[in-house]
Scaffold this motif. Structure first.
Motif, PDB file in Angstrom:
ATOM      1  N   GLY A   1       1.069  -1.184  -0.130  1.00 46.34           N
ATOM      2  CA  GLY A   1       0.067   0.191  -0.017  1.00 46.34           C
ATOM      3  C   GLY A   1       0.518   1.677   0.061  1.00 46.34           C
ATOM      4  O   GLY A   1      -0.032   2.303  -0.269  1.00 46.34           O
ATOM      5  N   ILE A   2       1.942   1.552  -0.348  1.00 45.08           N
ATOM      6  CA  ILE A   2       3.117   2.205  -0.755  1.00 45.08           C
ATOM      7  C   ILE A   2       3.229   2.727  -1.461  1.00 45.08           C
ATOM      8  O   ILE A   2       3.929   3.446  -1.693  1.00 45.08           O
ATOM      9  N   ILE A   3       3.196   1.971  -3.011  1.00 42.97           N
ATOM     10  CA  ILE A   3       3.249   2.060  -4.107  1.00 42.97           C
ATOM     11  C   ILE A   3       2.719   4.199  -4.175  1.00 42.97           C
ATOM     12  O   ILE A   3       3.852   4.406  -5.292  1.00 42.97           O
ATOM     13  N   GLU A   4       1.693   3.463  -4.147  1.00 43.88           N
ATOM     14  CA  GLU A   4       1.086   5.240  -5.043  1.00 43.88           C
ATOM     15  C   GLU A   4       1.415   6.216  -3.586  1.00 43.88           C
ATOM     16  O   GLU A   4       0.393   7.206  -3.704  1.00 43.88           O
ATOM     17  N   ARG A   5       2.080   5.817  -3.015  1.00 42.27           N
ATOM     18  CA  ARG A   5       2.213   7.258  -2.265  1.00 42.27           C
ATOM     19  C   ARG A   5       3.471   8.273  -2.619  1.00 42.27           C
ATOM     20  O   ARG A   5       4.390   7.701  -2.681  1.00 42.27           O
ATOM     21  N   GLY A   6       3.078   9.047  -1.474  1.00 45.24           N
ATOM     22  CA  GLY A   6       4.175  10.131  -1.898  1.00 45.24           C
ATOM     23  C   GLY A   6       5.389  10.207  -1.121  1.00 45.24           C
ATOM     24  O   GLY A   6       4.987   9.775   0.189  1.00 45.24           O
ATOM     25  N   GLY A   7       6.733  11.000  -1.385  1.00 45.74           N
ATOM     26  CA  GLY A   7       7.179  10.902   0.073  1.00 45.74           C
ATOM     27  C   GLY A   7       7.954   9.468   0.090  1.00 45.74           C
ATOM     28  O   GLY A   7       8.036   8.751  -0.620  1.00 45.74           O
ATOM     29  N   THR A   8       8.721   9.486   1.583  1.00 46.38           N
ATOM     30  CA  THR A   8       9.367   8.033   1.323  1.00 46.38           C
ATOM     31  C   THR A   8       8.537   7.521   3.576  1.00 46.38           C
ATOM     32  O   THR A   8       8.489   8.604   4.112  1.00 46.38           O
ATOM     33  N   PHE A   9       7.545   6.523   3.463  1.00 43.02           N
ATOM     34  CA  PHE A   9       7.490   6.581   4.833  1.00 43.02           C
ATOM     35  C   PHE A   9       8.469   5.789   6.224  1.00 43.02           C
ATOM     36  O   PHE A   9       8.331   6.457   7.170  1.00 43.02           O
ATOM     37  N   LEU A  10       9.690   6.008   5.459  1.00 46.54           N
ATOM     38  CA  LEU A  10      10.827   5.875   6.245  1.00 46.54           C
ATOM     39  C   LEU A  10      11.118   7.090   6.643  1.00 46.54           C
ATOM     40  O   LEU A  10      12.038   7.419   7.495  1.00 46.54           O
ATOM     41  N   GLY A  11      10.716   7.898   6.069  1.00 50.63           N
ATOM     42  CA  GLY A  11      11.291   9.725   5.820  1.00 50.63           C
ATOM     43  C   GLY A  11      12.567  10.124   6.398  1.00 50.63           C
ATOM     44  O   GLY A  11      13.450   9.165   5.820  1.00 50.63           O
ATOM     45  N   SER A  12      12.783  10.870   5.516  1.00 55.44           N
ATOM     46  CA  SER A  12      14.508  11.525   5.631  1.00 55.44           C
ATOM     47  C   SER A  12      14.472  12.087   5.536  1.00 55.44           C
ATOM     48  O   SER A  12      14.544  13.152   7.073  1.00 55.44           O
TER      49      SER A  12
END
Ligand code: F6P
Length: 323
Positions: A59-70
């Motif tokens: 469920g992350i391929i369509e999400r912008g940004g980075t779920f790990l944080g930067s």
């Protein structure tokens, strides 16, 4: 079982999540254990790791940004910070690292590689200034966002016979400005690689009206010699003589936000999978990118600290097509 880490670093870019997903699932399929590093190199130094399974990257391929944080980590820029990061990597039994990011991030990756850690970089920055890949993850989506803004501004510009200046990101690289200028049909493009002073800009925008155009759009890179604010001030000061108003829109971080488009999802999936494959074959010390349509692995030593030159023939094309 080989244990690898993944981090995203520097300015986020649409498609980073798709790359994390691809690295994770490819590495798991090859029998590796995967750990996500939160907040880029800052999280590496702090040992902020989370185990990643195939479902954790659903469920992350369509999400912008980075779920790990930067993050941009000043500590990691020091020798001491990098030594600390290496100590944390060893203490946690990480045997390899995937670094998803742009110029500064891949220079960091090169440092770690030189210190003995197997590292594979994945080319990702909206600036498209990274050597080792003709196009980087996030560029296409950022360009489309700039284009949507330019298209919208054109309609209001035409209604009012006004000139508009659109400032786009790109740090000290003019790629985003030049490409959005060509694709958006801008009358003037100002980039760091080819300065355009305010008086020349006024002349060229005036010439566009004189050719019968109902709008006049200038796209200015944030890193251009004459900044948007300086150009706007010049137009205000010489309003009477120039004869028309200039409205300024600065797109800023809007360009980095939002869902990645198809191109970036595909590019990120291909590059991320290639990074996982390389590590499973015991290869490292390279940046995966796209050159002439092929996935490539360029030594990090050829990428670190280098800036990809901009093809300035495209500026001539922008001028020609604006006639
Ligand atoms: O490198 C990506 C980028 O978006 C540049 O285009 C811009 O100059 C910079 O990051 C902005 O950085 P920050 O998000 O730290 O303000």
């Amino acid at each position: 079982m080989k244990r690898i880490g993944i981090l995203t670093s520097g300015g986020d870019a649409p498609g980073m999540n798709a790359a994390i997903r691809a690295v994770t699932r490819t590495a798991i399929a090859a029998g590796m254990a995967v750990f996500g590093v939160r907040r880029g190199y800052a999280g590496l130094i702090a040992g902020d790791f989370i185990p990643l399974g195939a479902r954790d990257v659903g469920g992350i391929i369509e999400r912008g940004g980075t779920f790990l944080g930067s993050a941009r980590s000043p500590a990691f820029m020091t020798e001491e910070g990098r030594r600390k990061a290496m100590a944390v990597v060893e203490a946690n039994g990480l045997e390899a690292l995937v670094v998803i990011g742009g110029n500064g991030s891949q220079t960091g990756a090169h440092h770690l590689s030189q210190m003995g850690l197997p590292v594979v970089g994945v080319a990702s920055t909206i600036d498209n200034d990274l050597a080792g890949s003709e196009i980087t993850i996030g560029v296409d989506t950022a360009l489309n966002i700039a284009l949507e803004a330019i298209d919208r501004l054109k309609t209001t510009a035409a209604s009012h016979q006004r000139a508009f200046l659109v400032e786009v990101m790109g740090r000290d690289c003019g790629y985003l400005a030049l490409m959005s200028g060509i694709a958006g049909g801008a009358e003037v493009v100002a980039i760091p690689e080819a300065p355009c002073d305010p008086e020349t800009m006024a002349r060229e925008l005036r010439a566009a009206y004189d050719r019968g155009k109902s709008h006049a759009i200038a796209v200015v890179a944030e890193g251009a010699k004459h900044k948007a604010s300086e150009i706007a001030a010049h137009f205000r000061e010489h309003h009477e003589r120039i004869g028309f108003e200039l409205r300024v829109t600065s797109l800023g971080h809007v360009q980095r936000g939002g869902a990645p488009g198809a191109f970036d999802r595909l590019l990120a999936s291909r590059l991320g999978a290639a990074a996982g494959d390389l590590l499973s074959q015991g290869k490292s010390g390279v940046l995966v990118g796209l050159i002439r349509g092929e996935i490539t692995a360029t030594p990090l030593s050829e990428v670190a600290g280098k800036k990809k030159p901009l093809d300035l023939r495209l500026l001539d094309l922008a001028r020609l097509l604006a006639q």
